[in-house]
Design an enzyme around this catalytic site. Structure first.
Site, PDB file in Angstrom:
ATOM      1  N   ARG A  88       0.862  -1.108   0.126  1.00 50.52           N
ATOM      2  CA  ARG A  88       0.115   0.017   0.102  1.00 50.52           C
ATOM      3  C   ARG A  88       0.797   1.297   0.036  1.00 50.52           C
ATOM      4  O   ARG A  88       0.498   2.331  -0.636  1.00 50.52           O
ATOM      5  CB  ARG A  88      -0.958  -0.047   1.087  1.00 50.52           C
ATOM      6  CG  ARG A  88      -1.961  -0.865   0.974  1.00 50.52           C
ATOM      7  CD  ARG A  88      -3.038  -1.053   1.969  1.00 50.52           C
ATOM      8  NE  ARG A  88      -4.283  -1.579   1.576  1.00 50.52           N
ATOM      9  CZ  ARG A  88      -5.123  -2.461   2.555  1.00 50.52           C
ATOM     10  NH1 ARG A  88      -4.920  -2.355   3.535  1.00 50.52           N
ATOM     11  NH2 ARG A  88      -5.993  -3.070   1.900  1.00 50.52           N
ATOM     12  N   LYS A  94     -19.321 -15.970   3.331  1.00 51.84           N
ATOM     13  CA  LYS A  94     -20.777 -15.857   3.550  1.00 51.84           C
ATOM     14  C   LYS A  94     -21.369 -15.318   2.607  1.00 51.84           C
ATOM     15  O   LYS A  94     -21.057 -14.500   2.019  1.00 51.84           O
ATOM     16  CB  LYS A  94     -20.741 -14.903   5.000  1.00 51.84           C
ATOM     17  CG  LYS A  94     -20.453 -15.864   6.199  1.00 51.84           C
ATOM     18  CD  LYS A  94     -20.711 -14.819   7.187  1.00 51.84           C
ATOM     19  CE  LYS A  94     -20.118 -15.144   8.669  1.00 51.84           C
ATOM     20  NZ  LYS A  94     -20.131 -14.067   9.562  1.00 51.84           N
ATOM     21  N   GLY A 125      -9.468  -9.333  -0.578  1.00 53.44           N
ATOM     22  CA  GLY A 125      -7.966  -9.528   0.315  1.00 53.44           C
ATOM     23  C   GLY A 125      -7.692 -11.166  -0.211  1.00 53.44           C
ATOM     24  O   GLY A 125      -6.340 -11.212  -0.336  1.00 53.44           O
ATOM     25  N   GLY A 171     -13.990  -4.343  -0.130  1.00 54.22           N
ATOM     26  CA  GLY A 171     -15.441  -3.726  -0.034  1.00 54.22           C
ATOM     27  C   GLY A 171     -15.837  -2.774  -0.843  1.00 54.22           C
ATOM     28  O   GLY A 171     -16.897  -2.691  -1.621  1.00 54.22           O
TER      29      GLY A 171
END
Ligand code: ADP
Ligand code: MG
Length: 394
Positions: free
Chosen positions: A39, A200, A352, A375
């Site tokens: 990053r 999920k 990720g 996200g």
């Protein structure tokens, strides 16, 4: 309305001006040492261009979740020397991101110099998008650049609020590149193939609902697929399954069907007695037997998904096909990564764990775009507006 880019901001003249850059420097730390500087590296192009244009560059970021408290283990301080090393110039550090100490540090900057501010989330106002905190940040600068794609789906003071206090704003190069690549999934060259996996249905329900009627083919893998199988009335043994999501899964399947799209579920599975290395495991077709749990898509499913990927013009993938952290259960995920690398389609991978899988296989450089924001990339491909991008519209 449009979002100005860095070219436009630089063309206006940033020489001698204070430019505050929201970067994503949320790096993993172990005992104060950066264990992965991806990053920091990703933030460099924007910082370099601003320096070369003579701006006084002030960089801000969050790190972890200190929840509004000053907690030394979440300090950004270790990032300054790494950034300095990579940039090839000094980077000073200020122990707060607002207030007199920050103002003084900014006032000390010369043209082309770089200052890193302490963790934004040491202040509760950051995640609350508190207007006083946003104004305190804006007070440090003449112009604002958002380059933090990973937090662009959050309306925080440093990603949203601040942009209401400064007229001169821009999307940084990293943010712009993310939006351009993900736009390809929003308006794809067809056929668009999407593979969604991971743990999920609950985590990815919104993207499932958005993509089921949008993708020509939506293939599901990972633990998520057992909730879909159960919704179809198939037995799933002791696989992870979310009983409270059965209706949602049915709705997603109906959305695909009623729009003439194809939704694919695994037809064979790697099943194990336990999720641990060396546990007894085998391949089964159809239902998962009692006492066993599905830990990976089976080889026939992996092959079928890979063939669909080969035929796609656009391919988007998020979420592993199994418990890929355990080598015996990684074959399905690896097959998808290989197919993505070999495909002639525009390929975009986000998430990720999916990126970890791609990098583990060493095929990252054969994928068109590796999205840095899990996200945020899911929200963007759903067609949602990202608050951190909307705030830049002028
Ligand atoms: P990403 O980070 O790429 O978005 P997720 O976080 O949604 O992916 O899911 C990744 C996790 O899902 C991994 O830890 C993986 O072990 C787990 N997982 C995938 N398939 C299964 C399965 N069949 N059973 C249990 N866990 C699974
Ligand atoms: Mg994950």
């Amino acid at each position: 309305m449009a979002v100005p880019d860095l070219d436009q901001l630089i063309a206006k003249g940033v020489g001698g001006r204070r430019v505050l850059v929201r970067a994503d420097l949320n790096v993993p730390l172990k005992d104060g040492v950066i264990t992965d500087d991806t990053r920091v590296r990703a933030s460099l192009p924007t910082l370099r261009r601003l320096r070369e244009a003579g701006a006084r560059v002030v960089v801000m970021s969050h790190l972890g979740r200190p929840k509004g408290e000053r907690r030394p283990e979440f300090s950004l301080r270790p990032v300054a020397p790494r950034m300095a090393e990579l940039l090839g110039t000094g980077v000073s550090f200020c122990e707060d991101c607002v207030g007199e100490v920050a103002k003084a540090a900014v006032a000390d900057l010369g043209d082309g110099q770089v200052l890193l501010l302490e963790n934004l989330r040491f202040h509760a106002g950051e995640t609350k998008n508190d207007d006083d905190f946003a104004r305190a940040l804006a007070d440090l600068a003449d112009a604002y650049v958002n380059d933090a794609f990973g937090t662009a789906h959050r309306a925080h003071a440093s990603t949203a609020g601040i942009a209401t206090h400064l007229e001169d704003v821009a999307a940084g190069d990293l943010l712009r590149s993310e939006l351009e690549h993900l736009q390809v999934v929003r308006e794809p060259e067809r056929p668009l193939m999407v593979v969604l996996g991971g743990a999920k249905v609950s985590d990815k329900l919104a993207v499932l609902e958005a993509l089921a009627p949008h993708a020509d083919v939506l293939a599901i893998g990972g633990a998520m697929s057992y909730t879909f199988m159960a919704a179809r009335g198939e037995s799933t043994g002791s696989s992870l399954m979310e009983p409270e999501r059965l209706d949602d899964a049915k709705r997603v399947m109906q959305a695909a069907e009623s729009t003439g799209r194809r939704l694919l579920l695994p037809t064979d599975h790697v099943v194990a007695e336990r999720v641990e290395p060396g546990a007894p495991c085998r391949i089964v077709e159809g239902a998962v037997p009692e006492g066993w749990m599905g830990v990976d898509i089976g080889p026939a499913t992996a092959e079928r998904y890979a063939q669909e990927i080969a035929q796609a013009r656009t391919f988007f993938w998020n979420g592993p096909m199994g418990v890929f952290e355990i080598p015996e259960f990684a074959a399905g995920t690896e097959r998808i990564a290989e197919a993505a690398a070999a495909s002639g389609a525009r390929t975009v991978v986000g998430g990720g764990d999916s990126l970890a899988a791609v990098n583990q296989l060493g095929v990252g450089d054969r994928i068109d775009h590796l999205s840095t924001g899990g996200g945020a990339s899911l929200e963007y491909v759903q067609g949602l507006e990202l608050p951190g991008v909307a705030a830049l519209e002028r």
